[in-house]
Design a protein around this motif. Structure first.
Motif, short mmCIF file in Angstrom:
data_model
loop_
_atom_site.label_atom_id
_atom_site.label_comp_id
_atom_site.label_asym_id
_atom_site.label_seq_id
_atom_site.Cartn_x
_atom_site.Cartn_y
_atom_site.Cartn_z
N ALA A 5 -14.30 28.07 13.48
CA ALA A 5 -15.20 27.26 12.22
C ALA A 5 -15.24 29.08 11.11
O ALA A 5 -15.46 28.58 10.20
N PHE A 10 -15.55 27.29 5.02
CA PHE A 10 -16.18 27.51 4.95
C PHE A 10 -16.59 29.03 4.62
O PHE A 10 -16.32 29.32 5.66
N VAL A 15 -21.96 28.73 8.13
CA VAL A 15 -20.76 28.10 8.87
C VAL A 15 -20.47 28.09 10.21
O VAL A 15 -20.49 28.46 11.17
N VAL A 61 -21.35 23.24 4.84
CA VAL A 61 -20.17 21.97 4.79
C VAL A 61 -20.58 21.29 3.42
O VAL A 61 -20.15 21.48 3.13
#
Length: 73
Positions: A5, A10, A15, A61
């Protein structure tokens, strides 16, 4: 998951930090079960970290997908 992540396209402020919070909640569970942390303190921290982490991941997201990845790069 947190590393993926963090390096994804993102937004890291949502995130990435959300994934780190999620991982921290899991680490607190492990610490509580191992007796390395008082159960009362762990119980106070686990759910807020888990919820906030999941919230940040989901909103980061969804917002990025809605914007068509314009700002993510």
């Amino acid at each position: 998951m947190a590393a993926a992540a963090w390096i994804s396209r993102f937004p890291r402020y949502r995130v990435g930090i959300g994934a780190v919070m999620f991982a921290a909640s899991d680490l607190l569970i492990f610490a509580r079960e191992a007796g390395a942390m008082p159960a009362d303190l762990a119980d106070l921290l686990i759910w807020p970290l888990y919820f906030a982490g999941q919230f940040l991941i989901a909103t980061g997201v969804v917002q990025t997908i809605r914007n068509g990845f314009r700002k993510a790069a």
